[in-house]
Design a protein around this motif. Structure first.
Motif, PDB file in Angstrom:
ATOM      1  N   LYS A  23       0.851  -1.190   0.000  1.00 59.51           N
ATOM      2  CA  LYS A  23       0.000   0.000   0.000  1.00 59.51           C
ATOM      3  C   LYS A  23       0.887   1.240   0.000  1.00 59.51           C
ATOM      4  N   VAL A  24       0.680   2.123  -0.959  1.00 60.22           N
ATOM      5  CA  VAL A  24       1.473   3.345  -1.088  1.00 60.22           C
ATOM      6  C   VAL A  24       0.594   4.535  -0.705  1.00 60.22           C
ATOM      7  N   VAL A  25       1.026   5.261   0.335  1.00 62.64           N
ATOM      8  CA  VAL A  25       0.263   6.388   0.872  1.00 62.64           C
ATOM      9  C   VAL A  25       1.062   7.670   0.651  1.00 62.64           C
ATOM     10  N   GLY A  26       0.451   8.631  -0.009  1.00 62.65           N
ATOM     11  CA  GLY A  26       1.099   9.919  -0.218  1.00 62.65           C
ATOM     12  C   GLY A  26       0.912  10.837   0.977  1.00 62.65           C
ATOM     13  N   VAL A  27       1.909  11.684   1.226  1.00 68.39           N
ATOM     14  CA  VAL A  27       1.857  12.652   2.322  1.00 68.39           C
ATOM     15  C   VAL A  27       2.122  14.039   1.747  1.00 68.39           C
ATOM     16  N   GLU A  28       1.144  14.942   1.924  1.00 64.29           N
ATOM     17  CA  GLU A  28       1.279  16.309   1.440  1.00 64.29           C
ATOM     18  C   GLU A  28       1.061  17.290   2.588  1.00 64.29           C
ATOM     19  N   PRO A  29       1.711  18.447   2.535  1.00 63.94           N
ATOM     20  CA  PRO A  29       1.385  19.505   3.499  1.00 63.94           C
ATOM     21  C   PRO A  29      -0.051  19.978   3.305  1.00 63.94           C
ATOM     22  N   GLU A  30      -0.686  20.388   4.375  1.00 68.73           N
ATOM     23  CA  GLU A  30      -2.040  20.927   4.255  1.00 68.73           C
ATOM     24  C   GLU A  30      -2.095  22.122   3.310  1.00 68.73           C
ATOM     25  N   GLY A  31      -1.008  22.883   3.257  1.00 66.02           N
ATOM     26  CA  GLY A  31      -0.978  24.072   2.412  1.00 66.02           C
ATOM     27  C   GLY A  31      -0.433  23.842   1.023  1.00 66.02           C
ATOM     28  N   SER A  32      -0.242  22.582   0.622  1.00 68.55           N
ATOM     29  CA  SER A  32       0.280  22.272  -0.709  1.00 68.55           C
ATOM     30  C   SER A  32      -0.184  20.872  -1.082  1.00 68.55           C
ATOM     31  N   LEU A  81      -2.887  14.463   4.667  1.00 66.90           N
ATOM     32  CA  LEU A  81      -2.380  15.827   4.774  1.00 66.90           C
ATOM     33  C   LEU A  81      -1.822  16.060   6.168  1.00 66.90           C
ATOM     34  N   VAL A  82      -0.711  16.819   6.238  1.00 67.43           N
ATOM     35  CA  VAL A  82      -0.068  17.083   7.524  1.00 67.43           C
ATOM     36  C   VAL A  82       0.156  18.584   7.690  1.00 67.43           C
ATOM     37  N   PRO A  83       0.046  19.092   8.918  1.00 68.79           N
ATOM     38  CA  PRO A  83       0.312  20.518   9.151  1.00 68.79           C
ATOM     39  C   PRO A  83       1.806  20.803   9.148  1.00 68.79           C
ATOM     40  N   ASP A  84       2.142  22.052   8.903  1.00 67.69           N
ATOM     41  CA  ASP A  84       3.552  22.451   8.921  1.00 67.69           C
ATOM     42  C   ASP A  84       4.202  22.184  10.276  1.00 67.69           C
ATOM     43  N   THR A  85       3.430  22.315  11.357  1.00 71.34           N
ATOM     44  CA  THR A  85       4.002  22.066  12.684  1.00 71.34           C
ATOM     45  C   THR A  85       4.508  20.641  12.808  1.00 71.34           C
ATOM     46  N   ALA A  86       3.807  19.672  12.215  1.00 74.65           N
ATOM     47  CA  ALA A  86       4.244  18.278  12.275  1.00 74.65           C
ATOM     48  C   ALA A  86       5.480  18.054  11.406  1.00 74.65           C
ATOM     49  N   ILE A  87       5.575  18.777  10.281  1.00 75.02           N
ATOM     50  CA  ILE A  87       6.758  18.653   9.425  1.00 75.02           C
ATOM     51  C   ILE A  87       7.994  19.157  10.162  1.00 75.02           C
ATOM     52  N   VAL A  88       7.863  20.289  10.807  1.00 75.08           N
ATOM     53  CA  VAL A  88       8.988  20.843  11.575  1.00 75.08           C
ATOM     54  C   VAL A  88       9.364  19.901  12.717  1.00 75.08           C
ATOM     55  N   GLU A  89       8.372  19.320  13.378  1.00 71.58           N
ATOM     56  CA  GLU A  89       8.652  18.371  14.452  1.00 71.58           C
ATOM     57  C   GLU A  89       9.345  17.128  13.918  1.00 71.58           C
ATOM     58  N   LEU A  98       3.085  10.164  10.603  1.00 74.60           N
ATOM     59  CA  LEU A  98       2.973   9.339  11.802  1.00 74.60           C
ATOM     60  C   LEU A  98       2.937  10.199  13.056  1.00 74.60           C
ATOM     61  N   ILE A  99       3.731  11.249  13.077  1.00 80.73           N
ATOM     62  CA  ILE A  99       3.779  12.136  14.243  1.00 80.73           C
ATOM     63  C   ILE A  99       2.430  12.817  14.453  1.00 80.73           C
ATOM     64  N   ALA A 100       1.810  13.271  13.367  1.00 80.53           N
ATOM     65  CA  ALA A 100       0.537  13.995  13.452  1.00 80.53           C
ATOM     66  C   ALA A 100      -0.664  13.067  13.593  1.00 80.53           C
ATOM     67  N   GLY A 101      -0.465  11.765  13.390  1.00 79.21           N
ATOM     68  CA  GLY A 101      -1.588  10.844  13.402  1.00 79.21           C
ATOM     69  C   GLY A 101      -2.409  10.890  12.131  1.00 79.21           C
ATOM     70  N   ALA A 102      -1.879  11.505  11.068  1.00 78.72           N
ATOM     71  CA  ALA A 102      -2.583  11.528   9.790  1.00 78.72           C
ATOM     72  C   ALA A 102      -2.659  10.127   9.196  1.00 78.72           C
ATOM     73  N   TYR A 103      -1.656   9.310   9.498  1.00 81.33           N
ATOM     74  CA  TYR A 103      -1.713   7.887   9.160  1.00 81.33           C
ATOM     75  C   TYR A 103      -1.481   7.093  10.441  1.00 81.33           C
ATOM     76  N   ARG A 104      -2.414   6.197  10.750  1.00 84.43           N
ATOM     77  CA  ARG A 104      -2.337   5.390  11.970  1.00 84.43           C
ATOM     78  C   ARG A 104      -2.226   3.909  11.581  1.00 84.43           C
ATOM     79  N   PRO A 105      -1.063   3.314  11.747  1.00 92.08           N
ATOM     80  CA  PRO A 105      -0.893   1.908  11.370  1.00 92.08           C
ATOM     81  C   PRO A 105      -1.732   0.976  12.243  1.00 92.08           C
ATOM     82  N   GLU A 106      -2.139  -0.125  11.653  1.00 90.02           N
ATOM     83  CA  GLU A 106      -2.799  -1.179  12.400  1.00 90.02           C
ATOM     84  C   GLU A 106      -1.762  -1.948  13.217  1.00 90.02           C
TER      85      GLU A 106
END
Length: 311
Positions: free
Chosen positions: A192-201, A248-256, A280-288
């Motif tokens: 499974k391939v999951v894309g990760v984008e910033p909320e603002g892009s 989608l992830v917030p900029d705060t999670a990217i910096v973290e 993973l840090i932001a919980g945008a994707y939660r593994p089983e």
């Protein structure tokens, strides 16, 4: 559309010019997560990002005119195209927008390529590059909307699958989408391939929701690498068939994520290179429970003074 055989051919074509970057199995405590991850350290690639793969595959598989090549980039693709051109004895002119980081501009200058800085965003640099290509006859090496580029980036998937063993899911940062398209085409839904984008892009997320490529506004800390306004047709066609979803992830999670990569691995990652971990840090994707998750750390062209300030 390219096939896995095309990606395998690209891997053979470029292997003497790029690094086979390592994959590490990292314990949950490495990044303060609740699970271990298989991380491919693509920021150790020549030029600091995966972009060298697509650049070398393009220059080695298409006819290059006397005028050489040109490329538009937020920074990383420009570095890679200029580096590949220099190694292969090809003229290069690189167009970057004003938001490109000084660190990336300096690396392009170091290659000896001609550099043109202008326009507010990547789209402006792309328009200038296309105009130059039409005028000069130079071959325009697109950062993501070209099959040789996508096939080259897909070689990341070959190495990851061979070196990591069984994977259930991989998280991949998305800018223009060439990287995730190549990786997803290689895995063909075996993983499974999951894309990760910033909320603002969120160009790929918007395209998948609309059913076609659309323009988006860009405003993110990762805009110089994940700042495409439109993914265009080839990426959308591939992602619609082979990418499981986009989060989608917030900029705060990217910096973290940048901070944790430094603290956990002593890895100096740029914002775009840390975005997959941010999911993973932001919980945008939660593994089983028991899910075998891979994270691609894909870029290290960061201004060290800025990174030090984060620390």
């Amino acid at each position: 559309m390219i096939s896995p055989d095309d990606i395998r051919a690209a891997h053979h074509r470029i292997r003497d010019h790029v690094r086979r970057t390592p994959t590490l199995r990292l314990a949950a405590e490495t990044f303060g997560l609740g699970h271990s991850v298989s991380m491919k350290l693509e920021f150790l690639q020549v030029t600091g990002t995966f972009k060298a793969r697509g650049a070398f595959n393009t220059l080695l598989s298409v006819p290059i005119p006397a005028a050489g090549i040109c490329a538009a980039s937020g920074g990383n693709h420009g570095i890679a195209a200029a580096y590949a051109a220099g190694r292969l004895g090809v003229r290069a002119r690189i167009f970057v927008p004003e938001i490109s980081s000084p660190a990336k501009i300096a690396r392009i200058r170091e290659t000896g390529a001609e550099l043109v800085v202008g326009g507010a965003r990547y789209a402006d640099a792309l328009a200038a590059c296309e105009a130059y290509a039409a005028e000069s006859g130079a071959h325009s090496v697109h950062a993501y909307d070209a099959w040789p580029t996508i096939a080259g980036q897909g070689t990341v998937g070959i190495e990851w699958e061979e070196d990591a063993g069984g994977l259930d899911t991989v998280l991949v940062a998305v800018g223009g989408g060439g990287l995730i398209s190549g990786i997803a085409r290689w895995f063909e839904k075996r993983v499974k391939v999951v894309g990760v984008e910033p909320e603002g892009s969120r160009a790929l997320d918007a395209a998948l929701q609309a059913g076609a490529p659309v323009d988006v506004e860009v405003n993110s800390v990762a805009a110089d690498s994940l700042g495409a306004r439109n993914v265009f047709g080839r990426v959308h066609e591939t992602a619609a068939r082979y990418v499981d979803r986009v989060v989608l992830v917030p900029d705060t999670a990217i910096v973290e994520a940048q901070r944790r990569l430094w603290l956990g691995l002593r890895a100096a990652a740029e914002p775009g290179g840390a975005a997959a971990l941010a999911a993973l840090i932001a919980g945008a994707y939660r593994p089983e429970p028991g899910e075998r998750v891979g994270v691609l750390a894909c870029g290290a062209n960061v201004d060290l003074a800025s990174l030090a300030a984060l620390m």
